[in-house]
Write a protein that holds these residues in place. Structure first.
Motif, PDB file in Angstrom:
ATOM      1  N   ASP A 149      -7.590  -3.596   6.989  1.00  0.00           N
ATOM      2  CA  ASP A 149      -6.188  -3.993   6.992  1.00  0.00           C
ATOM      3  C   ASP A 149      -5.915  -4.798   8.256  1.00  0.00           C
ATOM      4  OD1 ASP A 149      -5.672  -2.504   4.638  1.00  0.00           O
ATOM      5  OD2 ASP A 149      -5.516  -0.679   5.839  1.00  0.00           O
ATOM      6  N   GLY A 196       6.336   3.000   0.942  1.00  0.00           N
ATOM      7  CA  GLY A 196       5.201   3.166   0.041  1.00  0.00           C
ATOM      8  C   GLY A 196       3.896   2.868   0.756  1.00  0.00           C
ATOM      9  N   GLU A 197       2.786   3.059   0.060  1.00  0.00           N
ATOM     10  CA  GLU A 197       1.493   2.812   0.684  1.00  0.00           C
ATOM     11  C   GLU A 197       1.323   1.331   1.010  1.00  0.00           C
ATOM     12  OE1 GLU A 197      -1.759   4.298  -1.578  1.00  0.00           O
ATOM     13  OE2 GLU A 197      -1.036   6.373  -1.559  1.00  0.00           O
ATOM     14  N   ARG A 198       0.530   1.089   2.015  1.00  0.00           N
ATOM     15  CA  ARG A 198       0.268  -0.289   2.435  1.00  0.00           C
ATOM     16  C   ARG A 198      -0.574  -0.995   1.380  1.00  0.00           C
ATOM     17  NH1 ARG A 198      -2.714  -4.098   4.973  1.00  0.00           N
ATOM     18  NH2 ARG A 198      -1.925  -4.945   6.942  1.00  0.00           N
ATOM     19  N   ARG A 199      -0.144  -2.171   0.963  1.00  0.00           N
ATOM     20  CA  ARG A 199      -0.921  -2.968   0.033  1.00  0.00           C
ATOM     21  C   ARG A 199      -2.041  -3.666   0.797  1.00  0.00           C
ATOM     22  NH1 ARG A 199       3.915  -5.205  -1.069  1.00  0.00           N
ATOM     23  NH2 ARG A 199       3.058  -7.325  -0.903  1.00  0.00           N
TER      24      ARG A 199
END
Length: 268
Positions: A149, A196-199
């Motif tokens: 990431d 929300g979760e990291r894309r």
């Protein structure tokens, strides 16, 4: 040796003063003129006075006369001011080095258009070390293209008016290009609340503003069980000034075209 005559925009500002200080120590350039906005308290005073080194060049508010006296204009002011100076430089056939950040798409297009008539160096950061980091990021992104990431963290002084910094954006652009992504589509500028979760495809930007921080930039590649950080920290504005003088020596007298520090350093 050909000596390049410089016009320093925003001469009484922090970066303007640093440019004058650096130019007075560089045998390859001379401060031919220095200018600032009408009404600035330092109009009429010696451009070197603020440094304790009078140089015989007064700060003026006659933009046309100041630009006409030089081979190259160096500008680290504001987008609206830079574009006004660029229009005069274009009309007079003078080279220009632009270190101003915060341009919108129209402003960038205007710079590109002007470069069809005059030589222009336009870079988000003139420091040689930062441009070395841009090259390192190309290599890192190619190697770390899966399972990592990407986050860009930058810090600047409390007076900076644009965010993220131009340097941070260029870092994101370099990484996105190497990863085959469109930064406009994948950038995340700050997070708040339930996100929300990291894309995986996103590139995040975090901005810090405070005190007198000159400029810190880090690109973080975060994988499972490891982190790779590529960081540049500026202790003063002098690296920006020295890089700008190098750019002025490169661009003065050249044919029209749009260049950046990667061209000047032979990093293409």
């Amino acid at each position: 040796m050909t000596v390049i005559r410089l016009a320093i925009a925003g001469a009484s500002g922090r970066m303007g003063r640093m440019l004058i200080e650096a130019a007075l120590e560089d045998e390859g350039v001379v401060v031919a003129s220095a200018f600032d906005r009408p009404g600035t308290p330092y109009i009429g005073r010696d451009a070197g006075e603020l440094l304790g080194a009078p140089c015989g060049v007064a700060i003026v508010d006659d933009l046309r006369a100041a630009i006409a006296a030089a081979d190259c204009v160096i500008d680290f002011t504001r987008p609206e001011g830079t574009l006004a100076h660029l229009a005069i430089a274009r009309e007079l056939g003078k080279a220009m080095v632009i270190g101003t950040t915060g341009f919108d798409a129209a402003g960038k297009a205007a710079i590109a258009q002007a470069a069809t008539d005059i030589p222009v160096v336009f870079a988000p950061n003139m420091a040689v070390g930062v441009n070395a980091v841009f090259k390192l990021l190309e290599v890192a992104a190619r190697i770390l293209d899966e399972g990592y990431d990407v986050e860009v963290i930058e810090a600047h002084h409390r007076f900076k008016v644009d965010a993220p910094s131009g340097t941070a954006l260029r870092m994101g652009e370099v990484v996105a290009r190497e990863l085959g992504r469109d930064l406009d589509a994948c950038a995340i500028y700050g997070r708040e609340g339930v996100t929300g979760e990291r894309r995986a495809e996103t590139i995040g930007f975090s901005t810090i503003r405070g005190g007198d921080i000159v400029g810190d930039h880090t690109v973080l590649f975060a994988g499972i069980g490891e982190r790779i950080e590529i960081t540049h920290k500026s202790g003063s504005r002098m690296p920006y000034a020295l890089g700008s003088l190098r750019a002025a020596r490169f661009v003065a007298g050249r044919a029209p075209g749009l260049f950046d520090m990667q061209d000047i350093l032979g990093l293409r």
